[in-house]
Every structure is written in C-alpha cells, then in structure tokens.
Write an enzyme that holds these catalytic residues in place. Structure first.
Site, short mmCIF file in Angstrom:
data_model
loop_
_atom_site.label_atom_id
_atom_site.label_comp_id
_atom_site.label_asym_id
_atom_site.label_seq_id
_atom_site.Cartn_x
_atom_site.Cartn_y
_atom_site.Cartn_z
N ASP A 106 60.08 100.71 31.80
CA ASP A 106 61.17 100.62 32.76
C ASP A 106 61.00 99.00 33.11
OD1 ASP A 106 63.17 100.35 34.34
OD2 ASP A 106 62.48 102.02 35.51
N VAL A 107 61.55 97.97 32.50
CA VAL A 107 61.56 96.56 32.53
C VAL A 107 62.88 95.96 33.12
CG1 VAL A 107 59.52 96.15 31.11
CG2 VAL A 107 61.61 96.21 29.96
N LYS A 108 63.95 96.69 32.70
CA LYS A 108 65.18 96.25 33.13
C LYS A 108 65.41 94.76 32.60
CE LYS A 108 65.94 99.55 36.65
NZ LYS A 108 64.39 100.23 36.64
N ARG A 109 65.22 94.34 31.41
CA ARG A 109 65.47 93.21 31.15
C ARG A 109 66.71 92.92 30.65
NH1 ARG A 109 61.09 92.24 33.57
NH2 ARG A 109 59.22 91.90 32.53
#
Length: 298
Positions: free
Chosen positions: A108-111
């Site tokens: 979960d990095v939401k880049r």
C-alpha cells in the site's frame, strides 16, 4: 479524465497474471486481505518499542501467523517509511518473508505521478529485481488515468498487479471522486472505465483482470448514485473498512452487489489488535475470513 488502457507489454511466460494468482488464492484461503499497519499504539499494545527493531518483530510475527492462511497481506508503506532507511529495510525483509511464505503481498504505497517519475515508481515496486518488489501495489489516478501507464505496463510485463483508488470512504475524497467531468460522468466512474479498458483482454478470456480498484466498504449508496459498474471493471475490488471500521455483511452486500465475488475484503486492526501471540492472531484471522466468506460468497 479519459480512460486510457495501457499497452499490455510483453508478459513473462513463467508467471501467471496477478489476477489469476489472486483468484486462486481467494478460492484457496477465502476473500480476505490482512494489513500490516504498525501504528505506534499497536506496537505499544504488543509490548514492543516504536523502533525499527520493534517494527521488525511486529511485521515478521504477522507473516509467521498469517502466511499461507489468507489470500493476501497488505503492508502499509508509511508505517515503515517513518523509521527512515532502517524501516524501509524492514519492509524489504517483510516482503521477502511473504514471498517465502507463498503469500501474495499488496504494498500500500498509493503512488501517483507522470512520465519518468511514474516509471521510477514502477521500477521500484514492480520490477523483478527490485528490493521492494510486491505482487501488487496501490496507485492514485488523480493526475489522470493515463498517467498510470508506466506502472500498468510494468505490472503486465512481470505478472504483477495494481489497485487503483476509485471510491474511498474518507470524507475529503468525495470532493474529487464524486465530481462530474464535462461529459457528466463522475470522476470515480472514469477511473472504473479505465480499469475496465485495461482488463478487457482478461475479461474476454473469462479471467480476473490484474488492474483492480480500491472501493471503500463503507461508501454506502455512492456506488449506485455515481453509476459505477464495478462488475464491468473486470478486476479485483480491494475493500478497506472491514472489521474495525464497521463494515460487515450488510455493508459489503449493499456496496458491491453482483460484483461481490471479485471483492477482496481488507482488515487491519480487526485482526492485529488480537496480537501479540501467533495463536491469537490466527484465531482472529479465522473469524475475519469466515465473516468475509459468508458476506461475499454466500
């Protein structure tokens, strides 16, 4: 925000697409994803220090308890990054431990960025030789769905997947996601259309696509109000909000309707608060998995 399907690229022949691997994992272990969210308060509740050493003990114990028992595990990168390079090293070790356990890792990095910068993120998380490589990552499409193309191409080429933010339950999200484009369609619906275009080949083959969506389990009637055809998207639907945030069987059924079979229910605190023992974590996970199965695959 026009939906722009990413060119498929040249997929590795020795690795099934992420969608196929996730579908198999959900069939084998149930439609549950458990997060690794090492909040300072959780570390303290487990009797661990809020240090890289405590972070490592927490994360590897979760992998020990849940590896091979759930469809996927979702480390939240922010809680590792806050410890600097030592925390990122723990994240690398955690991802390696999940690979060793044979459990899919959704990082979960939401880049979200454009051009070469998005390409850099894609190389960091989706390349075979990357220290932080995961089976899938989360992405933000709010620079335009087409801006995700480097990540979609990299994922397709290595048999990995992505989950694109579509409709989240945080109050601030509605200002962007519910807004209408010039065509009159909601921004969230444009994101769903982009995923559907990217998954067209997989859907035609009767397979689960590898471009998933993040749709909060507590968004209520927004899916219908915004005319989001989640079933047509053709990929997995990662649904945060199960457990500690209040979403149970009625909420999951109401939000996802006929798309329920594609839902991967995500919980973190609902399972992690049962720690620190492996036995108690496994028991809490078993209860959460049974609840998700009953709600999503009755």
């Amino acid at each position: 925000m026009s939906p722009v399907p990413a060119p498929a690229g040249r997929a590795r022949r020795d690795v099934p697409p992420f969608g196929a691997r996730l579908a198999a994992a959900m069939d084998a272990n149930g439609p549950l994803c458990v997060g690794i969210d090492p909040h300072a308060a959780l570390l303290d509740a487990w009797g661990l220090p809020d240090t890289p050493a405590g972070l490592r003990e927490f994360s590897l114990r979760v992998v020990e308890a849940l590896g091979g028992r759930v469809a996927a595990v979702k480390p939240q990168s922010a809680f590792f990054e806050r410890h600097g390079s030592a925390g990122v090293a723990v994240l690398e070790e955690t991802l390696a431990a999940l690979r060793q356990a044979g459990t899919l890792a959704i990082l979960d990095v939401k880049r979200g960025d454009i051009g070469s910068t998005m390409g850099g993120y894609a190389q960091a998380y989706l390349a075979d030789d990357a220290p932080l490589a995961a089976d899938a990552i989360t992405l933000s499409p709010y620079l335009g769905f087409g801006s995700l193309t480097p990540a979609l191409q990299a994922a397709a080429a290595t048999g990995r997947g992505v989950f694109v933010l579509a409709l989240t339950s945080n109050p601030e999200g509605a200002a962007v996601q519910h807004a209408r484009t010039a065509s009159g369609r909601a921004v969230a619906a444009e994101v769903v259309a982009g995923a559907a275009a990217s998954n067209a080949a997989a859907r035609a083959a009767g397979e689960l696509g590898s471009v998933g969506l993040v749709v909060g389990a507590t968004v209520g009637d927004a899916v219908r109000e915004l005319d989001l055809d989640l079933l047509a998207a053709g990929g997995p639907l990662l649904a945060p909000g199960v457990g500690a945030q209040g979403a149970g069987a009625p909420e999951l059924q109401a939000v996802f309707g006929p798309a329920r079979a594609n839902v991967l229910a995500s919980t973190s605190r609902g399972v992690l608060k049962a720690g620190p023992t492996v036995k108690d974590l496994r028991a809490a996970c078993g209860r959460a998995a049974a609840a998700a199965e009953a709600a999503l695959r009755p």
